[in-house]
Motif scaffolding. Structure first.
Motif, PDB file in Angstrom:
ATOM      1  N   VAL A 187      22.763  47.435  44.059  1.00  0.00           N
ATOM      2  CA  VAL A 187      21.739  47.782  45.048  1.00  0.00           C
ATOM      3  C   VAL A 187      21.846  49.240  45.498  1.00  0.00           C
ATOM      4  O   VAL A 187      22.941  49.793  45.621  1.00  0.00           O
ATOM      5  N   ASN A 188      20.669  49.833  45.713  1.00  0.00           N
ATOM      6  CA  ASN A 188      20.540  51.251  46.076  1.00  0.00           C
ATOM      7  C   ASN A 188      21.248  52.168  45.077  1.00  0.00           C
ATOM      8  O   ASN A 188      21.651  53.285  45.430  1.00  0.00           O
ATOM      9  N   HIS A 189      21.433  51.689  43.877  1.00  0.00           N
ATOM     10  CA  HIS A 189      22.221  52.498  42.946  1.00  0.00           C
ATOM     11  C   HIS A 189      21.660  52.508  41.519  1.00  0.00           C
ATOM     12  O   HIS A 189      21.171  53.525  41.064  1.00  0.00           O
ATOM     13  N   SER A 202      15.730  50.746  38.959  1.00  0.00           N
ATOM     14  CA  SER A 202      16.052  51.346  40.256  1.00  0.00           C
ATOM     15  C   SER A 202      15.142  50.820  41.363  1.00  0.00           C
ATOM     16  O   SER A 202      15.544  50.781  42.529  1.00  0.00           O
ATOM     17  N   VAL A 203      13.912  50.425  41.009  1.00  0.00           N
ATOM     18  CA  VAL A 203      13.004  49.850  42.010  1.00  0.00           C
ATOM     19  C   VAL A 203      13.593  48.531  42.519  1.00  0.00           C
ATOM     20  O   VAL A 203      13.653  48.287  43.741  1.00  0.00           O
ATOM     21  N   PHE A 204      14.055  47.690  41.596  1.00  0.00           N
ATOM     22  CA  PHE A 204      14.676  46.417  42.001  1.00  0.00           C
ATOM     23  C   PHE A 204      15.946  46.678  42.813  1.00  0.00           C
ATOM     24  O   PHE A 204      16.217  45.992  43.801  1.00  0.00           O
ATOM     25  N   ALA A 205      16.705  47.690  42.382  1.00  0.00           N
ATOM     26  CA  ALA A 205      17.947  48.032  43.097  1.00  0.00           C
ATOM     27  C   ALA A 205      17.635  48.531  44.512  1.00  0.00           C
ATOM     28  O   ALA A 205      18.340  48.187  45.463  1.00  0.00           O
ATOM     29  N   ALA A 206      16.569  49.312  44.647  1.00  0.00           N
ATOM     30  CA  ALA A 206      16.202  49.849  45.967  1.00  0.00           C
ATOM     31  C   ALA A 206      15.669  48.751  46.886  1.00  0.00           C
ATOM     32  O   ALA A 206      15.849  48.803  48.100  1.00  0.00           O
ATOM     33  N   ALA A 207      15.008  47.759  46.287  1.00  0.00           N
ATOM     34  CA  ALA A 207      14.425  46.676  47.094  1.00  0.00           C
ATOM     35  C   ALA A 207      15.389  45.508  47.294  1.00  0.00           C
ATOM     36  O   ALA A 207      15.060  44.543  47.990  1.00  0.00           O
ATOM     37  N   HIS A 208      16.554  45.576  46.663  1.00  0.00           N
ATOM     38  CA  HIS A 208      17.555  44.497  46.734  1.00  0.00           C
ATOM     39  C   HIS A 208      16.962  43.169  46.231  1.00  0.00           C
ATOM     40  O   HIS A 208      17.167  42.126  46.846  1.00  0.00           O
ATOM     41  N   LYS A 209      16.205  43.239  45.148  1.00  0.00           N
ATOM     42  CA  LYS A 209      15.540  42.034  44.640  1.00  0.00           C
ATOM     43  C   LYS A 209      16.067  41.645  43.261  1.00  0.00           C
ATOM     44  O   LYS A 209      16.084  42.485  42.352  1.00  0.00           O
TER      45      LYS A 209
END
Lengths: 190, 201
Positions: A154-156, A99-106
């Motif tokens: 992303v964000n998900h 979720s951290v990667f998803a929140a950062a779009h990375k």
């Protein structure tokens, strides 16, 4: 073990291994060529009975109405199963490190050869954003996933797949471990 | 069954604290955990039944009662002290929705509120608040819903900090967040809440 029971038990395992919170996430397993069993919409895995798992046609998305609706992300599951004959199972979840990667779009680069084989890619891509349960999210997820066995939404959260439910679960578990390891060793960007 | 749900908070990585509070409101009765009672070993004897009709309630009892009265669909309230929420509260920051599940269950933001803030008003568009003492307040239509809100809020706080290592978290726009919050509340979670309530009965 009965297919529906197996899917329910996988959901409980997601909770037990802290790979999901509450009702979020969904699971599918292909049966025959044109059908999949999927978890219903908005139900906590601990409340699920095997008979709540719903059989859905992957081409028409039609299902037998037993009072419950299949997951609102059934289009993503069906789309991937249609596009990739070697894939039989999908797990969508929201584990913490992913979720951290998803929140950062990375995206996440995979260096380990064994993991590259498991993920069928050397990079875990990110989708473009779209609201949950929309056609946009279905299209974006299928496109960003390509032939890989995992993608960050992303964000998900994350969507993982495999030849079997066990492999899809292993993809999710190993991806979460890899994301944790990366974050543990990363320094804050300035 | 209620106590089993509360243990899920610890399973989710949030350690119990002697400052934790658990409140349950049903049939106009407020059940409030006693000071110092530890979450994982709670039993019926760890609760006070607060007479909601009498004068002389403590500030804490009055504040909690006000929340339940102004949010009649809610029956559980939890105050816990998770590490990342505490860290965030120490900076007096609120964070915007950065994950869809956060928008759905936590609400429009994870809002920091000062001591004299109108909690009940802030809970109109959200189910969680960051308190000035580092606590995370979560409300739910069932105990399970409040537990999940607690876990998702702490995950969001963790993601917010950890995402700095990757260039920072990207927020979801406010309109979309509001839409997700309403859809979750009014549609998506209905069957789940129904089954949760049946299980408690």
């Amino acid at each position: 073990m009965d297919i529906q029971e197996k899917i329910r038990d996988t959901g409980i395992r997601l909770l037990d291994e802290n790979l999901v919170q509450g009702t979020w996430g969904n699971i599918s397993l292909r049966v025959e060529t044109d059908y999949m069993y999927v978890t219903p919409s908005g139900l906590d895995y601990t409340l699920l009975k095997p008979e709540d798992i719903i059989k859905v046609n992957i081409h028409t998305l039609k299902y037998q109405n037993k009072g419950l609706k299949p997951t609102s992300e059934k289009g993503i599951h069906a789309g991937i199963l249609k596009a990739r004959k070697e894939i039989n199972a999908l797990i969508h979840s929201h584990p913490s490190a992913c979720s951290v990667f998803a929140a950062a779009h990375k995206p996440l680069i995979v260096i380990d050869k064994g993991l590259q084989t498991l993920f069928n890619t050397d990079i875990i891509n990110c989708t473009k954003y779209a609201l949950p349960s929309t056609h946009g999210l279905t299209v974006n997820t299928i496109r960003a996933m390509g032939n890989a066995n995992a993608v960050f939404m992303v964000n998900h959260g994350v969507m993982c797949c495999g030849e079997s439910l066990e492999i899809a679960f292993e993809v999710l578990k190993q991806l979460e471990k890899l994301a944790q390891l990366y974050l543990k060793n990363a320094f804050a960007e300035r | 069954m209620i106590f089993t749900h509360l243990r899920r908070i610890t399973d989710g990585g949030i350690n119990p604290s002697k400052k934790d509070t658990f409140a349950y409101f049903a049939n106009n009765k407020l059940f409030l955990s006693k000071e110092g009672a530890l979450r994982d070993s709670l039993s019926d004897k760890d609760f006070d039944i607060v007479n909601t009709e009498t004068q002389g309630l403590s500030d804490k009892q009055a504040n909690i009662l006000k929340i339940f009265k102004e949010h009649p669909d809610k029956e559980a309230l939890l105050i816990t002290y998770p590490d990342n929420a505490k860290k965030l509260a120490a900076t007096k920051q609120s964070i915007p929705p950065i994950l869809d599940d956060m928008a759905q269950v936590v609400g429009m933001s994870l809002k920091y509120v000062s001591d004299n803030y109108e909690y009940s008003k802030a809970l109109k568009w959200r189910n969680c608040l960051l308190l000035s003492d580092g606590g995370l307040l979560a409300i739910g239509r069932t105990v399970e819903e409040a537990v999940v809100a607690t876990l998702v809020a702490e995950k969001a706080a963790m993601c917010y900090f950890e995402a700095n290592k990757l260039g920072g978290a990207k927020a979801i726009n406010k309109l979309r967040s509001a839409l997700m919050f309403m859809v979750y509340k009014n549609k998506y979670s209905k069957e789940n809440i129904k089954r949760q309530k049946e299980r408690i009965i």
